[in-house]
Design an enzyme around this catalytic site. Structure first.
Site, PDB file in Angstrom:
ATOM      1  N   ALA A  91     -51.227 -27.324  -4.019  1.00  0.00           N
ATOM      2  CA  ALA A  91     -50.599 -28.451  -4.725  1.00  0.00           C
ATOM      3  C   ALA A  91     -51.256 -29.785  -4.366  1.00  0.00           C
ATOM      4  O   ALA A  91     -51.900 -29.929  -3.330  1.00  0.00           O
ATOM      5  CB  ALA A  91     -49.114 -28.520  -4.378  1.00  0.00           C
ATOM      6  N   GLU A 121     -45.370 -42.050  -6.909  1.00  0.00           N
ATOM      7  CA  GLU A 121     -45.565 -43.417  -7.385  1.00  0.00           C
ATOM      8  C   GLU A 121     -46.782 -43.544  -8.295  1.00  0.00           C
ATOM      9  O   GLU A 121     -46.805 -44.365  -9.194  1.00  0.00           O
ATOM     10  CB  GLU A 121     -45.705 -44.390  -6.212  1.00  0.00           C
ATOM     11  N   GLY A 136     -50.193 -34.164  -4.546  1.00  0.00           N
ATOM     12  CA  GLY A 136     -49.017 -35.032  -4.576  1.00  0.00           C
ATOM     13  C   GLY A 136     -48.790 -35.633  -5.953  1.00  0.00           C
ATOM     14  O   GLY A 136     -49.714 -35.843  -6.731  1.00  0.00           O
ATOM     15  N   VAL A 137     -47.542 -35.914  -6.241  1.00  0.00           N
ATOM     16  CA  VAL A 137     -47.166 -36.644  -7.457  1.00  0.00           C
ATOM     17  C   VAL A 137     -46.007 -37.544  -7.061  1.00  0.00           C
ATOM     18  O   VAL A 137     -45.135 -37.163  -6.298  1.00  0.00           O
ATOM     19  CB  VAL A 137     -46.796 -35.703  -8.618  1.00  0.00           C
TER      20      VAL A 137
END
Length: 144
Positions: free
Chosen positions: A89, A94, A91-92
């Protein structure tokens, strides 16, 4: 002519690596869209010019978008694999907000033929731009 900017449809996508929880990722993208639209269209902190205190310190005077203000939205996830991320994965969060104000400002510039450089895109700023007026005396650059 009102100068009102209304976003009626939005498409939002991200390369998140392997989406571990796709519903949560879509929620992050929608949250970023909401934040970015607010920044572009309504949100501004107003300060007293004499002593600097905030003149709109509450949600009566500080205009946030509501769920009713959100456009019809599509989200797309690029399902890739990130070898350095947990379970592949990325990051998601801001970062989902970052492209939204620029996209809105560019869409308005494309629609009216005048670029506005300060947020929010209030109806007054849009009407002023349409009338060929700006803070620096031209409609081709500078702050409008």
């Amino acid at each position: 002519m009102t100068g009102e900017v209304k976003v009626v449809r939005a498409t939002h996508g991200a390369d998140v690596g392997t989406p571990i929880n796709p519903a949560a990722v879509r929620g992050q993208l929608l949250g970023g869209l909401h934040m970015g639209l607010g920044y572009a269209l309504t949100e501004t902190v107003v300060y007293d010019k004499q002593d600097g205190h905030v003149l709109n310190p509450n949600f009566v005077d500080y205009k946030l978008l509501t769920p009713v203000d959100m456009p019809k939205t599509e989200t797309f996830l690029a399902d890739t694999y990130e070898p350095d991320g947990p379970f592949g994965a990325k990051g998601v969060g801001e970062g989902a907000m970052n492209p939204v104000p620029a996209a809105v400002f560019n869409a308005v510039a494309n629609a009216i033929g005048v670029r506005i450089f300060t947020s929010p895109l209030s109806p007054e700023k849009v009407l002023k731009a349409l009338q060929g007026k700006s803070c620096n005396g031209s409609n081709t650059g500078g702050e409008t």
